[in-house]
Design a protein around this motif. Structure first.
Motif, PDB file in Angstrom:
ATOM      1  N   ASP A  75       0.833  -1.213   0.000  1.00  0.00           N
ATOM      2  CA  ASP A  75       0.000   0.000   0.000  1.00  0.00           C
ATOM      3  C   ASP A  75       0.863   1.257   0.000  1.00  0.00           C
ATOM      4  N   ILE A  76       1.882   1.271  -0.880  1.00  0.00           N
ATOM      5  CA  ILE A  76       2.784   2.432  -0.967  1.00  0.00           C
ATOM      6  C   ILE A  76       2.955   2.819  -2.444  1.00  0.00           C
ATOM      7  N   GLU A  77       1.833   2.855  -3.170  1.00  0.00           N
ATOM      8  CA  GLU A  77       1.891   3.138  -4.601  1.00  0.00           C
ATOM      9  C   GLU A  77       2.567   4.475  -4.921  1.00  0.00           C
ATOM     10  N   ASN A  78       2.535   5.406  -3.948  1.00  0.00           N
ATOM     11  CA  ASN A  78       3.107   6.735  -4.193  1.00  0.00           C
ATOM     12  C   ASN A  78       4.577   6.822  -3.771  1.00  0.00           C
ATOM     13  N   LYS A  79       5.166   5.685  -3.415  1.00  0.00           N
ATOM     14  CA  LYS A  79       6.571   5.687  -3.002  1.00  0.00           C
ATOM     15  C   LYS A  79       7.369   4.734  -3.886  1.00  0.00           C
ATOM     16  N   LYS A  80       8.688   4.814  -3.790  1.00  0.00           N
ATOM     17  CA  LYS A  80       9.546   3.979  -4.628  1.00  0.00           C
ATOM     18  C   LYS A  80      10.434   3.036  -3.832  1.00  0.00           C
ATOM     19  N   ILE A  81      10.670   3.359  -2.570  1.00  0.00           N
ATOM     20  CA  ILE A  81      11.659   2.627  -1.786  1.00  0.00           C
ATOM     21  C   ILE A  81      10.985   1.778  -0.703  1.00  0.00           C
ATOM     22  N   ALA A  82      11.500   0.561  -0.516  1.00  0.00           N
ATOM     23  CA  ALA A  82      11.069  -0.317   0.569  1.00  0.00           C
ATOM     24  C   ALA A  82      12.306  -0.938   1.198  1.00  0.00           C
ATOM     25  N   VAL A  83      12.129  -1.476   2.382  1.00  0.00           N
ATOM     26  CA  VAL A  83      13.203  -2.228   3.035  1.00  0.00           C
ATOM     27  C   VAL A  83      13.056  -3.692   2.643  1.00  0.00           C
ATOM     28  N   GLN A  84      14.148  -4.291   2.209  1.00  0.00           N
ATOM     29  CA  GLN A  84      14.144  -5.698   1.825  1.00  0.00           C
ATOM     30  C   GLN A  84      15.075  -6.478   2.757  1.00  0.00           C
ATOM     31  N   ILE A  85      14.549  -7.564   3.311  1.00  0.00           N
ATOM     32  CA  ILE A  85      15.305  -8.381   4.262  1.00  0.00           C
ATOM     33  C   ILE A  85      15.329  -9.817   3.750  1.00  0.00           C
ATOM     34  N   GLU A  86      16.495 -10.421   3.739  1.00  0.00           N
ATOM     35  CA  GLU A  86      16.617 -11.820   3.338  1.00  0.00           C
ATOM     36  C   GLU A  86      17.257 -12.608   4.470  1.00  0.00           C
TER      37      GLU A  86
END
Length: 266
Positions: free
Chosen positions: A121-132
């Motif tokens: 639900d962040i269509e207006n943003k470009k960056i997310a945190v990715q964890i592996e």
């Protein structure tokens, strides 16, 4: 087997059945004698037999299917999947100690991944945190997680030890952000070179892929996760009810229970 005085009858029966399971006389997924058969064998009431079987079920040595009987588990843990659990909670009762190996924690550009933007639900943003992470049981790989979080939640957990604790625990205990529900999709997958390396399996080995979105208050997505399970380590058992064909209600019937069963291949 002769029952002895001074020891509760149901305990003697449960101990005898436990011994049959532990010695292999009753094999994994083998059906136990019926309540009626056990009642006749030990010359006790069916109530006593039910208490014995309940003890074994509580100890996760057997599972019961309504109308079919009781069966020996293929590994001694049955956790309700109808309750939203984190990885540590899934392993509770399995005899395995849960831990993780953190592979990466970084901010990534997901602007070209419309499904992720929608899930988070962040269509207006470009960056997310990715964890592996590699998820471990007694130090052995069971699953591989790739998790994406909105920046707000990702920054909250940054710096915490994700090898010894879980995202749920950090958010709920440190920040009073409850995880209220999850939406799942289960599908088949195959191990690529990367997954094969981290899970200690051969490339192209079949895997069970669990996609999950977890939500907090107000149905706000906390994360979207893809978890790849080794299917030689874990399977799911599903308990469901058939819709009553005479019912005029259009209400959908939820499944009663879905259980992850961790396999012991030693």
């Amino acid at each position: 087997m002769d029952l002895k005085d001074g020891i509760a009858l149901h305990k003697q029966i449960s101990d005898w059945l436990k011994q049959q399971i532990e010695t292999g006389a009753l094999a994994s997924d083998e059906k136990l004698p019926s309540e009626n058969e056990l009642s006749k064998k030990f010359d006790v009431s069916r109530v006593t037999v039910r208490r014995a079987l309940q003890t074994l079920e509580n100890e996760q040595l057997i599972y019961r299917c309504q109308g079919l009987g009781s069966f020996v588990t293929d590994q001694r843990t049955h956790q309700s999947f109808s309750i939203l659990n984190d990885f540590t909670e899934e392993l509770e009762g399995s005899g395995l100690e849960a831990s993780s190996k953190l592979i990466s924690f970084e901010q990534v550009d997901i602007s070209d991944q419309k499904n992720l933007l929608s899930y988070l639900d962040i269509e207006n943003k470009k960056i997310a945190v990715q964890i592996e992470r590699v998820r471990l049981g007694d130090g052995e790989p069971i699953a591989y997680d790739i998790t994406w979080m909105p920046i707000f939640y990702g920054q909250l957990i940054e710096g915490y030890d994700l090898e010894e604790t879980t995202i749920f625990t950090i958010l709920e205990e440190e920040f009073d952000i409850p995880i209220e529900k999850g939406c799942y999709r289960i599908e088949a997958s195959m191990a690529d070179e990367k997954l094969a390396k981290h899970l200690n399996i051969d490339p192209q080995t079949p895997l069970l892929l669990m996609n999950r979105i977890s939500y907090t208050i107000g149905e706000k997505p906390v994360y979207y996760q893809k978890r790849y399970y080794r299917n030689d380590k874990m399977v799911f058992e599903l308990m469901a009810e058939r819709r009553n064909s005479n019912s005029e209600s259009d209400e959908e019937l939820p499944f009663k229970e879905m259980i992850p069963v961790f396999r012991d291949n030693t």
